[in-house]
Design a protein around this motif. Structure first.
Motif, PDB file in Angstrom:
ATOM      1  N   GLU A   1     -20.036  -8.075  78.554  1.00 33.33           N
ATOM      2  CA  GLU A   1     -19.249  -7.644  79.717  1.00 33.33           C
ATOM      3  C   GLU A   1     -17.924  -7.050  79.259  1.00 33.33           C
ATOM      4  OE1 GLU A   1     -20.961  -8.108  82.403  1.00 33.33           O
ATOM      5  OE2 GLU A   1     -22.378  -9.621  81.674  1.00 33.33           O
ATOM      6  N   LYS A   2     -17.375  -6.244  80.133  1.00 35.73           N
ATOM      7  CA  LYS A   2     -16.098  -5.603  79.832  1.00 35.73           C
ATOM      8  C   LYS A   2     -15.024  -6.668  79.623  1.00 35.73           C
ATOM      9  CE  LYS A   2     -13.849  -1.364  81.287  1.00 35.73           C
ATOM     10  NZ  LYS A   2     -13.128  -1.457  80.029  1.00 35.73           N
ATOM     11  N   GLY A   3     -14.242  -6.510  78.556  1.00 43.61           N
ATOM     12  CA  GLY A   3     -13.115  -7.402  78.320  1.00 43.61           C
ATOM     13  C   GLY A   3     -13.444  -8.614  77.470  1.00 43.61           C
TER      14      GLY A   3
ATOM     15  N   SER B   1     -13.706   1.919  74.992  1.00 44.62           N
ATOM     16  CA  SER B   1     -13.852   0.704  75.804  1.00 44.62           C
ATOM     17  C   SER B   1     -14.168  -0.501  74.942  1.00 44.62           C
ATOM     18  CB  SER B   1     -14.945   0.817  76.863  1.00 44.62           C
ATOM     19  OG  SER B   1     -15.426   2.086  76.988  1.00 44.62           O
ATOM     20  N   ILE B   2     -14.750  -0.258  73.761  1.00 52.50           N
ATOM     21  CA  ILE B   2     -15.085  -1.398  72.907  1.00 52.50           C
ATOM     22  C   ILE B   2     -14.679  -1.120  71.467  1.00 52.50           C
ATOM     23  CG2 ILE B   2     -17.468  -0.555  72.603  1.00 52.50           C
ATOM     24  CD1 ILE B   2     -18.299  -3.561  72.411  1.00 52.50           C
TER      25      ILE B   2
ATOM     26  N   THR C   1      -9.445  -4.144  75.982  1.00 56.56           N
ATOM     27  CA  THR C   1     -10.511  -3.594  75.150  1.00 56.56           C
ATOM     28  C   THR C   1     -11.483  -4.703  74.756  1.00 56.56           C
ATOM     29  OG1 THR C   1      -8.891  -2.054  74.251  1.00 56.56           O
ATOM     30  CG2 THR C   1     -10.977  -2.244  73.079  1.00 56.56           C
ATOM     31  N   THR C   2     -12.765  -4.439  74.971  1.00 55.50           N
ATOM     32  CA  THR C   2     -13.802  -5.379  74.561  1.00 55.50           C
ATOM     33  C   THR C   2     -13.872  -5.394  73.039  1.00 55.50           C
ATOM     34  OG1 THR C   2     -14.984  -4.669  76.524  1.00 55.50           O
ATOM     35  CG2 THR C   2     -16.239  -5.947  74.892  1.00 55.50           C
ATOM     36  N   ILE C   3     -14.108  -6.582  72.462  1.00 56.22           N
ATOM     37  CA  ILE C   3     -14.174  -6.638  71.002  1.00 56.22           C
ATOM     38  C   ILE C   3     -15.433  -7.360  70.543  1.00 56.22           C
ATOM     39  CG2 ILE C   3     -13.090  -7.593  68.929  1.00 56.22           C
ATOM     40  CD1 ILE C   3     -10.464  -6.759  70.018  1.00 56.22           C
TER      41      ILE C   3
ATOM     42  N   ILE D   1      -5.190  -6.691  71.147  1.00 57.24           N
ATOM     43  CA  ILE D   1      -5.890  -5.507  71.667  1.00 57.24           C
ATOM     44  C   ILE D   1      -6.852  -5.925  72.779  1.00 57.24           C
ATOM     45  CG2 ILE D   1      -7.598  -3.732  71.066  1.00 57.24           C
ATOM     46  CD1 ILE D   1      -6.244  -3.719  68.258  1.00 57.24           C
ATOM     47  N   ASN D   2      -7.514  -7.074  72.572  1.00 60.39           N
ATOM     48  CA  ASN D   2      -8.437  -7.603  73.573  1.00 60.39           C
ATOM     49  C   ASN D   2      -7.701  -7.926  74.870  1.00 60.39           C
ATOM     50  OD1 ASN D   2      -9.871 -10.645  74.379  1.00 60.39           O
ATOM     51  ND2 ASN D   2     -11.050  -8.732  74.469  1.00 60.39           N
TER      52      ASN D   2
END
Ligand SMILES: Nc1ncnc2c1ncn2[C@@H]1O[C@H](COP(=O)(O)OP(=O)(O)O)[C@@H](O)[C@H]1O
Ligand SMILES: [Mg+2]
Lengths: 240, 298
Positions: free
Chosen positions: A38-40, A169-170, A200-202, A195-196
């Motif tokens: 999922e995003k984030g 986005s990632i 931003t997804t990591i 950054i997360n």
């Protein structure tokens, strides 16, 4: 009422359905992987050497095609993405490697700006964006240095700055702390965490048990190509 | 494409070229060599064709040399026999004295050279105009059977031989050029391969950051094209001055005889320049594309 509900709902960034990858007959690098990112999220991809972590990443970057199954990134089915579309997929995914991969004859600033130049960003955007990301990774004062003048941790931070400068986005990191001593590794983790937090997804493939255990994030564990565990707020595992 | 991108492509092209100076030089030289040979062949063939067509216009006639010992009666009998042949329009008698006068006139300023001759070496002759070029072969074979005919000068043969030579030069030349161009392409593709290897790491990063395939390829194609165009420029200079020099030398030595038959420099150069530019750029682009296909998986 319903609007609020949508806001709270998670947005799927990556989905893998029954994905398998065979390199050649007998080498099953990934076997029937099913998962959603999922995003984030901040996700650790853990497993022994040869478990399939890098293969997982290569499938997302379209360096390799899956042998079976379906991969969806940002609502787009990339299972059979045409070669012409691949660059545009990659602009949405930042990558960091264990070995930094910086250009030795370019300064820190130029190494980061390079990522924007090759997708034809305007010089105005470049002048705004590069100092900002250098600030985020704490390298504002090293902008005019060359990679050989930097420590390993600093080099990795340059490569992180380069990976996020186009606002993907990632951010995917394949063993980013593999070449660094524990203290420096923690500096890198702090940067990634920050950054997360900015949205931003990591996804980070790693061996580093201590880091995974302390960070308390989602952990996807691979063993011989299979997902053996997928756990929120997980730890690395029992042994290894 | 943005101007900045264009600048980047050009810059990378030149940087690559400069980084492997020796290979670049070899590439340029081999393109230049191919094109110089091409230029020579073009010049030869065009000139021969030109000579052939000029000759055709001037000598659309058959000349019959009359045997030395013939009397005036026999000569005029021969004249009417000639006129009786089917296909002959007119047969004009030209005595050896008249022939000498005509030649002096044609040689103009150099005419005085002929006065040093002790004896007039020219024969009495009939100059025959044909009703049409189709009659030529029939008329010639009839003429050879006539009493009192020493020799039949028939320029169609010369023209045909010239055209044959031109054709031969063209065929051999094209084969030679084909080989030379392949060699040039091979050298260019190796030069581009070196440039590619020097930038492997950069290309790898470019791929991960999402550069399009053409963005990655263009600098190498630019490099190949620059190599080809530089070779073409050198070839053009060599051919330009080489032909200019030869043209002048021939004119100075043989004044009247040749100059009218050679194509002037500017007519040749206009066409040659375009052709060289197109071939040079084409060979360069193809050379790099071959290399990119083989060594760059984008
Ligand atoms: N290009 C390749 N060709 C053949 N086998 C490969 C290739 N890349 C990886 N493998 C194999 O696939 C398996 C998974 O490798 P990898 O994804 O690199 O694991 P990890 O990154 O977890 O160490 C290993 O058995 C490895 O030998
Ligand atoms: Mg790996």
């Amino acid at each position: 009422m319903s609007n609020i509900k949508i806001d709270l709902e998670m947005v799927t960034l990556i989905e893998m359905r029954n994905v398998s990858k065979d390199y050649s007959k007998g080498i099953h690098a990934l076997i029937n992987v099913n998962l959603r990112i999922e995003k984030g999220e901040f996700i650790f991809l853990v497993g022994a050497s040869g478990a399939g972590k890098s293969t997982f990443i290569k499938l997302l970057l379209k360096e390799e095609d899956p042998s079976e199954g379906k991969i969806i990134v940002s609502d787009e089915d990339i299972t059979h993405l045409s070669r012409r579309r691949i660059p545009y997929l990659r602009r949405n995914i930042g990558v960091v490697f264990q070995d930094f991969r910086l250009l030795p004859n370019k300064t820190v600033y130029e190494n980061v700006a390079f990522a924007m130049e090759i997708i034809e960003a305007s010089s105005k955007e470049i002048r705004r964006q590069v100092p900002m990301v250098l600030g985020m990774v704490g390298l504002s004062d090293k902008a005019s240095q060359y990679p050989h003048q930097l420590s390993g941790g600093e080099r990795q931070r340059v490569s992180i700055a380069r990976a996020i400068v186009n606002n993907p986005s990632i951010l995917i990191a394949d063993e980013p702390t593999g070449n660094l001593d524990p203290e420096t590794a923690w500096e890198i983790m702090k940067v990634l965490r920050q950054i997360n937090r900015r949205g931003t997804t990591i996804l980070m493939a790693t061996h580093a048990k201590d880091i995974v255990d302390v960070m308390q994030q989602r952990v996807i564990a691979l063993e011989k190509g299979r997902v053996v565990r997928d756990q929120q707020r997980g730890a690395y595992g029992y042994e290894d | 494409m943005k101007i900045r991108t264009l600048k980047y492509m050009m810059k990378q092209g030149f940087v690559g070229l400069w980084r492997n100076k020796n290979m670049s030089l070899a590439s340029i030289t081999s393109v230049a060599a191919s094109l110089v040979v091409l230029g020579l062949i073009i010049i030869l063939v065009l000139n021969i064709n030109n000579i052939a067509s000029l000759t055709q216009l001037q000598f659309d006639t058959v000349q019959v040399y009359v045997q030395e010992e013939l009397t005036e009666e026999e000569i005029s009998l021969l004249g009417s026999n000639i006129e009786a042949i089917k296909g002959v329009e007119t047969a004009l008698y030209e005595s050896k004295e008249q022939a000498m006068l005509n030649m002096k006139e044609r040689w103009g300023e150099q005419g005085y050279l002929l006065e040093t001759l002790e004896e007039n070496p020219l024969p009495n002759s009939y100059v025959i105009n044909l009703e049409g070029i189709d009659y030529a072969d029939g008329v010639v074979s009839n003429l050879k059977n006539l009493e009192g005919v020493d020799e039949v000068k028939y320029y169609k043969e010369i023209i045909e031989n010239l055209l044959k030579i031109a054709g031969f030069i063209r065929t051999v030349g094209l084969a030679l050029i084909g080989i030379l161009i392949l060699v040039a392409m091979f050298i260019i593709s190796n030069t581009v391969k070196l440039a590619l290897n020097a930038r492997r790491q950069e290309i790898n990063i470019m791929k991960y950051v999402g550069a399009t395939n053409w963005f990655i390829r263009w600098p190498f194609i630019v490099e190949g094209v620059i190599l080809g165009l530089l070779g073409a420029m050198i070839a053009l200079v060599v051919v330009r001055y080489g032909y200019g020099y030869t043209f002048d030398a021939i004119n100075n030595k043989f004044t009247v005889v040749f100059s009218a038959y050679l194509l002037p420099l500017d007519i040749l150069m206009g066409r040659t320049m375009m052709m060289f530019a197109v071939i040079g750029a084409g060979v360069g682009a193809l050379g790099s594309i071959v290399s990119l296909r083989k060594h760059l998986r984008v």
